[in-house]
Design a protein around this motif. Sequence first.
Motif, PDB file in Angstrom:
ATOM      1  N   ARG A  51       0.866  -1.190   0.000  1.00 21.75           N
ATOM      2  CA  ARG A  51       0.000   0.000   0.000  1.00 21.75           C
ATOM      3  C   ARG A  51       0.896   1.232   0.000  1.00 21.75           C
ATOM      4  O   ARG A  51       1.823   1.333   0.807  1.00 21.75           O
ATOM      5  CB  ARG A  51      -0.903  -0.006   1.234  1.00 21.75           C
ATOM      6  CG  ARG A  51      -1.998   1.040   1.172  1.00 21.75           C
ATOM      7  CD  ARG A  51      -2.846   0.995   2.444  1.00 21.75           C
ATOM      8  NE  ARG A  51      -4.036   1.821   2.316  1.00 21.75           N
ATOM      9  CZ  ARG A  51      -4.041   3.136   2.494  1.00 21.75           C
ATOM     10  NH1 ARG A  51      -2.933   3.780   2.811  1.00 21.75           N
ATOM     11  NH2 ARG A  51      -5.162   3.835   2.348  1.00 21.75           N
ATOM     12  N   MET A  52       0.631   2.166  -0.902  1.00 26.30           N
ATOM     13  CA  MET A  52       1.517   3.331  -1.047  1.00 26.30           C
ATOM     14  C   MET A  52       1.281   4.329   0.080  1.00 26.30           C
ATOM     15  O   MET A  52       0.158   4.464   0.586  1.00 26.30           O
ATOM     16  CB  MET A  52       1.304   3.983  -2.416  1.00 26.30           C
ATOM     17  CG  MET A  52       1.783   3.077  -3.525  1.00 26.30           C
ATOM     18  SD  MET A  52       1.295   3.650  -5.137  1.00 26.30           S
ATOM     19  CE  MET A  52       2.567   4.856  -5.461  1.00 26.30           C
ATOM     20  N   LEU A  71      -3.835   9.594  -1.305  1.00 24.60           N
ATOM     21  CA  LEU A  71      -4.738   9.334  -2.421  1.00 24.60           C
ATOM     22  C   LEU A  71      -4.440   7.983  -3.073  1.00 24.60           C
ATOM     23  O   LEU A  71      -5.347   7.183  -3.316  1.00 24.60           O
ATOM     24  CB  LEU A  71      -4.639  10.459  -3.466  1.00 24.60           C
ATOM     25  CG  LEU A  71      -5.573  10.285  -4.658  1.00 24.60           C
ATOM     26  CD1 LEU A  71      -7.037  10.287  -4.199  1.00 24.60           C
ATOM     27  CD2 LEU A  71      -5.347  11.371  -5.693  1.00 24.60           C
ATOM     28  N   MET A  72      -3.169   7.729  -3.333  1.00 27.33           N
ATOM     29  CA  MET A  72      -2.802   6.476  -4.002  1.00 27.33           C
ATOM     30  C   MET A  72      -3.200   5.266  -3.146  1.00 27.33           C
ATOM     31  O   MET A  72      -3.721   4.272  -3.640  1.00 27.33           O
ATOM     32  CB  MET A  72      -1.295   6.432  -4.290  1.00 27.33           C
ATOM     33  CG  MET A  72      -0.837   7.393  -5.363  1.00 27.33           C
ATOM     34  SD  MET A  72      -1.836   7.291  -6.854  1.00 27.33           S
ATOM     35  CE  MET A  72      -1.413   5.657  -7.441  1.00 27.33           C
ATOM     36  N   LEU A 128      -9.669   0.915  -2.773  1.00 24.73           N
ATOM     37  CA  LEU A 128     -10.893   0.769  -3.569  1.00 24.73           C
ATOM     38  C   LEU A 128     -10.776  -0.362  -4.586  1.00 24.73           C
ATOM     39  O   LEU A 128     -11.742  -1.080  -4.846  1.00 24.73           O
ATOM     40  CB  LEU A 128     -11.185   2.087  -4.315  1.00 24.73           C
ATOM     41  CG  LEU A 128     -11.800   3.210  -3.481  1.00 24.73           C
ATOM     42  CD1 LEU A 128     -11.894   4.489  -4.292  1.00 24.73           C
ATOM     43  CD2 LEU A 128     -13.191   2.791  -3.003  1.00 24.73           C
ATOM     44  N   MET A 129      -9.568  -0.497  -5.170  1.00 23.76           N
ATOM     45  CA  MET A 129      -9.383  -1.500  -6.229  1.00 23.76           C
ATOM     46  C   MET A 129      -9.230  -2.922  -5.692  1.00 23.76           C
ATOM     47  O   MET A 129      -9.412  -3.898  -6.427  1.00 23.76           O
ATOM     48  CB  MET A 129      -8.144  -1.152  -7.062  1.00 23.76           C
ATOM     49  CG  MET A 129      -8.357   0.016  -8.010  1.00 23.76           C
ATOM     50  SD  MET A 129      -6.826   0.474  -8.827  1.00 23.76           S
ATOM     51  CE  MET A 129      -6.561  -0.948  -9.890  1.00 23.76           C
ATOM     52  N   THR A 130      -8.874  -3.039  -4.403  1.00 26.92           N
ATOM     53  CA  THR A 130      -8.483  -4.359  -3.882  1.00 26.92           C
ATOM     54  C   THR A 130      -9.551  -5.453  -4.022  1.00 26.92           C
ATOM     55  O   THR A 130      -9.221  -6.566  -4.449  1.00 26.92           O
ATOM     56  CB  THR A 130      -7.960  -4.241  -2.433  1.00 26.92           C
ATOM     57  OG1 THR A 130      -6.695  -3.564  -2.500  1.00 26.92           O
ATOM     58  CG2 THR A 130      -7.753  -5.601  -1.782  1.00 26.92           C
ATOM     59  N   PRO A 131     -10.849  -5.180  -3.718  1.00 27.60           N
ATOM     60  CA  PRO A 131     -11.822  -6.292  -3.831  1.00 27.60           C
ATOM     61  C   PRO A 131     -11.870  -6.904  -5.240  1.00 27.60           C
ATOM     62  O   PRO A 131     -11.859  -8.131  -5.383  1.00 27.60           O
ATOM     63  CB  PRO A 131     -13.154  -5.616  -3.477  1.00 27.60           C
ATOM     64  CG  PRO A 131     -12.773  -4.443  -2.633  1.00 27.60           C
ATOM     65  CD  PRO A 131     -11.458  -3.961  -3.171  1.00 27.60           C
ATOM     66  N   LEU A 132     -11.880  -6.054  -6.266  1.00 30.55           N
ATOM     67  CA  LEU A 132     -11.904  -6.572  -7.646  1.00 30.55           C
ATOM     68  C   LEU A 132     -10.568  -7.227  -8.009  1.00 30.55           C
ATOM     69  O   LEU A 132     -10.512  -8.271  -8.647  1.00 30.55           O
ATOM     70  CB  LEU A 132     -12.147  -5.421  -8.624  1.00 30.55           C
ATOM     71  CG  LEU A 132     -13.583  -5.228  -9.094  1.00 30.55           C
ATOM     72  CD1 LEU A 132     -13.658  -4.087 -10.089  1.00 30.55           C
ATOM     73  CD2 LEU A 132     -14.084  -6.529  -9.751  1.00 30.55           C
ATOM     74  N   GLY A 134      -6.343 -13.762  -5.455  1.00 28.33           N
ATOM     75  CA  GLY A 134      -6.246 -13.449  -4.021  1.00 28.33           C
ATOM     76  C   GLY A 134      -5.219 -12.393  -3.660  1.00 28.33           C
ATOM     77  O   GLY A 134      -4.956 -12.155  -2.482  1.00 28.33           O
ATOM     78  N   CYS A 135      -4.629 -11.737  -4.668  1.00 27.82           N
ATOM     79  CA  CYS A 135      -3.603 -10.708  -4.400  1.00 27.82           C
ATOM     80  C   CYS A 135      -4.250  -9.442  -3.825  1.00 27.82           C
ATOM     81  O   CYS A 135      -5.185  -8.891  -4.407  1.00 27.82           O
ATOM     82  CB  CYS A 135      -2.876 -10.385  -5.706  1.00 27.82           C
ATOM     83  SG  CYS A 135      -1.821  -8.935  -5.603  1.00 27.82           S
ATOM     84  N   HIS A 136      -3.758  -8.993  -2.650  1.00 31.06           N
ATOM     85  CA  HIS A 136      -4.230  -7.745  -2.034  1.00 31.06           C
ATOM     86  C   HIS A 136      -3.338  -6.605  -2.533  1.00 31.06           C
ATOM     87  O   HIS A 136      -2.159  -6.559  -2.195  1.00 31.06           O
ATOM     88  CB  HIS A 136      -4.120  -7.793  -0.512  1.00 31.06           C
ATOM     89  CG  HIS A 136      -4.991  -8.817   0.128  1.00 31.06           C
ATOM     90  ND1 HIS A 136      -4.767 -10.173  -0.006  1.00 31.06           N
ATOM     91  CD2 HIS A 136      -6.083  -8.691   0.921  1.00 31.06           C
ATOM     92  CE1 HIS A 136      -5.694 -10.835   0.672  1.00 31.06           C
ATOM     93  NE2 HIS A 136      -6.508  -9.963   1.237  1.00 31.06           N
ATOM     94  N   LEU A 137      -3.941  -5.682  -3.271  1.00 29.46           N
ATOM     95  CA  LEU A 137      -3.162  -4.563  -3.818  1.00 29.46           C
ATOM     96  C   LEU A 137      -2.711  -3.606  -2.717  1.00 29.46           C
ATOM     97  O   LEU A 137      -1.778  -2.825  -2.899  1.00 29.46           O
ATOM     98  CB  LEU A 137      -4.040  -3.823  -4.835  1.00 29.46           C
ATOM     99  CG  LEU A 137      -3.402  -2.800  -5.751  1.00 29.46           C
ATOM    100  CD1 LEU A 137      -2.231  -3.394  -6.523  1.00 29.46           C
ATOM    101  CD2 LEU A 137      -4.439  -2.254  -6.727  1.00 29.46           C
ATOM    102  N   ASN A 138      -3.371  -3.671  -1.566  1.00 34.69           N
ATOM    103  CA  ASN A 138      -3.125  -2.675  -0.505  1.00 34.69           C
ATOM    104  C   ASN A 138      -2.508  -3.282   0.763  1.00 34.69           C
ATOM    105  O   ASN A 138      -2.688  -2.740   1.844  1.00 34.69           O
ATOM    106  CB  ASN A 138      -4.436  -1.966  -0.138  1.00 34.69           C
ATOM    107  CG  ASN A 138      -5.483  -2.937   0.399  1.00 34.69           C
ATOM    108  OD1 ASN A 138      -5.303  -4.151   0.313  1.00 34.69           O
ATOM    109  ND2 ASN A 138      -6.555  -2.396   0.956  1.00 34.69           N
ATOM    110  N   ARG A 139      -1.785  -4.377   0.634  1.00 32.97           N
ATOM    111  CA  ARG A 139      -1.170  -4.996   1.822  1.00 32.97           C
ATOM    112  C   ARG A 139      -0.075  -4.086   2.388  1.00 32.97           C
ATOM    113  O   ARG A 139       0.758  -3.578   1.638  1.00 32.97           O
ATOM    114  CB  ARG A 139      -0.508  -6.328   1.444  1.00 32.97           C
ATOM    115  CG  ARG A 139      -1.381  -7.548   1.604  1.00 32.97           C
ATOM    116  CD  ARG A 139      -1.407  -8.048   3.029  1.00 32.97           C
ATOM    117  NE  ARG A 139      -2.548  -8.917   3.282  1.00 32.97           N
ATOM    118  CZ  ARG A 139      -2.553 -10.231   3.069  1.00 32.97           C
ATOM    119  NH1 ARG A 139      -1.497 -10.839   2.570  1.00 32.97           N
ATOM    120  NH2 ARG A 139      -3.625 -10.930   3.366  1.00 32.97           N
TER     121      ARG A 139
END
Length: 203
Positions: A136-137, A141-142, A148-152, A159-164
């Motif tokens: 997670r950046m 904002l980022m 927001l994008m993580t569920p999709l 199963g990749c979490h974009l915001n880990r």
Amino acid sequence: MADQFSKVYDKTMQPLEKVKISQLRLELTEKAVGHVLEIGSGTGANFPFYRNALKVDAIEPDLQMSKQSTAKIKKARIPIEVHTAKAEHLPFDENVFDTVVATLVFCTIPDPHKALQEIQRVAKPGASILFLEHVRMPQGLMGKVQDLMTPLWKKAFAGCHLNRDTLASIHNSELSVTKIDSHYKGFLLAIDCINEKQNMDLL
Ligand SMILES: C[S@@+](CC[C@H](N)C(=O)[O-])C[C@H]1O[C@@H](n2cnc3c(N)ncnc32)[C@H](O)[C@@H]1O
């Protein structure tokens, strides 16, 4: 879905590998010495880069992914064996490994806390634990866009979490961070750690 992911993984990664990831894989694996454990080796993207290790034991839970790594194992400079296992339950004794490598995998591991405990258990005291992870950046904002994008994203990328926040997980573990290199404005972190646990044999 996981089956599809294993088939397209190398192709999806190609543009990224060309830009920078391959260079970062090279820099990380050069530091991997002695008996190495690789966590979630996937299609074996790191395998061609190992040159200073004596031997690599890799674990990967997804058989379709590890199947894709067979050709890379044959071409590798050092012996590599892939075990079907999860990072949360490593099939190894305590104090076995000199180096542990984890690239682009803590985003997907369901229980990162347990996985870090297991890494600490199987790594020798003083072992190097080397991560290359997207996280997670730090910019507000980022980070929110990533949330927001993580569920999709999770559905699309096995199963990749974009915001880990993998750095926070590492800071909360018993590992000691010695170096952090930030890339793409903090999206990708190369994190070097030392396994600080005491050698019980010497006590
Ligand atoms: C994005 S891929 C990265 C593969 C490889 N490490 C790389 O750098 O290209 C994530 C990998 O983590 C694996 N994985 C998922 N859950 C895991 C777990 N609990 N323990 C270990 N690996 C896991 C997946 O099967 C997949 O191969």
